[in-house]
Scaffold this active site. Structure first.
Site, short mmCIF file in Angstrom:
data_model
loop_
_atom_site.label_atom_id
_atom_site.label_comp_id
_atom_site.label_asym_id
_atom_site.label_seq_id
_atom_site.Cartn_x
_atom_site.Cartn_y
_atom_site.Cartn_z
N GLU A 126 0.81 -1.20 -0.10
CA GLU A 126 -0.03 0.04 0.11
C GLU A 126 0.89 1.33 0.13
O GLU A 126 0.57 2.07 -0.57
CB GLU A 126 -0.84 0.03 1.21
CG GLU A 126 -2.01 -1.05 1.21
CD GLU A 126 -3.05 -0.99 0.07
OE1 GLU A 126 -3.21 0.34 -0.67
OE2 GLU A 126 -3.67 -1.77 -0.40
N TYR A 157 -6.66 5.93 4.69
CA TYR A 157 -6.58 5.17 3.47
C TYR A 157 -5.64 3.71 3.85
O TYR A 157 -6.37 2.72 4.02
CB TYR A 157 -6.42 5.69 2.28
CG TYR A 157 -5.93 4.42 1.18
CD1 TYR A 157 -7.09 3.85 0.67
CD2 TYR A 157 -4.74 4.17 1.18
CE1 TYR A 157 -6.82 2.85 -0.11
CE2 TYR A 157 -4.48 3.12 0.35
CZ TYR A 157 -5.62 2.51 -0.21
OH TYR A 157 -5.33 1.40 -1.04
N ASP A 165 -9.43 5.83 -2.13
CA ASP A 165 -8.26 6.38 -2.60
C ASP A 165 -8.94 7.03 -4.02
O ASP A 165 -10.00 7.19 -4.20
CB ASP A 165 -7.42 5.23 -2.88
CG ASP A 165 -7.70 4.34 -3.86
OD1 ASP A 165 -9.00 4.34 -4.50
OD2 ASP A 165 -6.89 3.50 -4.52
#
Ligand code: SF4
Length: 413
Positions: A58, A142, A160
């Site tokens: 991520e 996020y 996102d």
């Protein structure tokens, strides 16, 4: 309290939500891309390792394309397969592996956070989005939601860039998608939509849809698994036929989620009317003089001087050719003189401005800076003693240069 948004912008029908989840997950099961972090998260039985594997992916995927990340991810996980291994790495090693991926503070903060998990949390990753965000430096809302849903099955949504696009189109949200009112609304929506039995898959499916089908410029609406739930498509299909109340904007000027009255729906744009963003600030224009200093190494091969940047700010801790930011609109002669003075401070011996050979310009666009490097070169005959009081510096061969923690901009130079 502000009035709730009009129903057309919400997912308020439970039957519709259920159908959307089912269609999206079935499509994801059929069409998802094989990505190394997905494979790892699916087979890793250890929860901390699973969380770590998702976390690394991520962070790397922020502002970087999937295709670019894959190779970096594989090398990273091979070198540091666990939090503990990463916690023991040096920042120099992290920067070397990260070189070329951009936004270098991401790697640094990932490593700092890994150290924190090992030293302060006994190596145990926090298990909820709230704790991940609270306890790990560099982990925002996020990333916390992604780790918690994908690794630990917490039913929490994520928002996102891809999710923003998909949700704004599904619900005709045309107000500035970076405004706090819209962002809050999208988080609420993501939390309503997420499938509690497969939250990680659902979130990845929504992001995958944005990355492969509901793409920015030419979305593939006919192949879209949620097209029957999409208000933007419905509005587009209505074309010039008589207005249908539930595909029109809510009313001029008073809906916080509709396009502003000054920029109404443009039928030539179709679904790409959404999302909308306020105009970006133009990037800052900067000019930097940089000098490739070259000497003959002990085996006769050329060597180049690189110096380390400060440990904070842009490209923190990376190595570069000696460089000097310049004032705008300097005459070339003045530019050369300033660079010569700068090099003189490095080498402790006079540098003649005229001896600097101008090679050309390199332009590199950072996210918010339009940088032009004026590139000079200088060949040294004798040896020089570098001032140890200045930033760390070293001589490297071309191969060593490419293996060092240097930015893409410097590789262009
Ligand atoms: Fe996006 Fe088109 Fe699907 Fe709507 S129908 S979500 S605009 S791809």
């Amino acid at each position: 309290a502000p009035a709730p948004p009009p129903a057309r912008h919400l997912f308020s029908d439970p039957a519709e939500v259920e159908a959307l989840r089912g269609n999206l997950l079935a499509w994801y099961d059929r069409c998802k891309r094989d990505l190394p972090w997905r494979a790892l998260a699916a087979i890793e039985p250890d929860a901390d390792r699973r969380g770590y594997a998702v976390w690394v992916s991520e962070i790397m995927l922020q502002q970087t394309q999937v295709a670019t990340v894959i190779d970096y991810y594989n090398r990273w996980m091979q070198k540091w397969p666990t939090l503990q291994a990463l916690a023991q790495a040096s920042l120099e090693e992290v920067n070397e592996l990260w070189a070329g991926l951009g936004y270098y503070s991401r790697g640094k903060r990932l490593q700092e956070a890994a150290r924190k998990v090992v030293s302060e949390l006994a190596g145990r990753m926090p298990r909820t989005a709230e704790d991940l965000q609270k306890l790990l430096p560099g982990v925002g809302r996020y990333t916390a939601g992604a780790i918690a849903s994908i690794s630990y099955g917490q039913a929490t949504g994520v928002v996102d860039g891809n999710v923003i696009r998909v949700l704004c189109r599904l619900r005709c949200i045309g107000a500035d998608s970076s405004s706090p009112a819209v962002i809050d609304q999208l988080w609420d929506m993501a939390n309503v939509l997420v499938d509690s039995s497969r939250p990680g898959d659902f979130n990845q499916a929504l992001m995958e849809l944005g990355a492969t089908v509901c793409v920015p410029k030419a979305p593939l609406c006919e192949e879209c698994p949620v097209k029957q739930h999409c208000q933007a498509r419905r509005r587009k299909l209505c074309g010039n036929s008589p207005p249908v109340p539930d595909v029109e904007d809510c009313g001029v000027g008073d809906c916080p989620l509709c396009p502003p009255a000054s920029e109404p729906w443009d039928s030539s744009l179709g679904v790409t009317n959404f999302p909308r963003k306020a105009a970006k600030k133009p990037p800052r224009v900067m000019r930097t003089a940089t000098c490739v200093l070259e000497r003959r190494g002990c085996h006769g091969a050329p060597e180049y001087l690189i110096v380390q940047r400060p440990s904070s700010g842009l490209l923190a801790g990376l190595w570069e050719f000696p460089s000097l930011p310049l004032a705008q609109n300097l005459q070339e002669e003045k530019e050369r003189e300033e660079l010569a003075d700068h090099l003189q401070a490095w080498m402790g011996q006079p540098v003649v401005a005229k001896g600097l050979q101008f090679i050309g310009e390199v332009i590199h666009i950072f996210s918010h800076i339009h940088q032009t490097y004026a590139v000079y070169s200088l060949h040294l005959d004798g040896d020089v003693t570098l001032d140890p009081a200045l930033s760390p510096s070293r001589w490297v061969t071309e191969d060593e240069f490419h293996a060092s923690a240097v930015s893409t901009a410097m590789k262009k130079v």
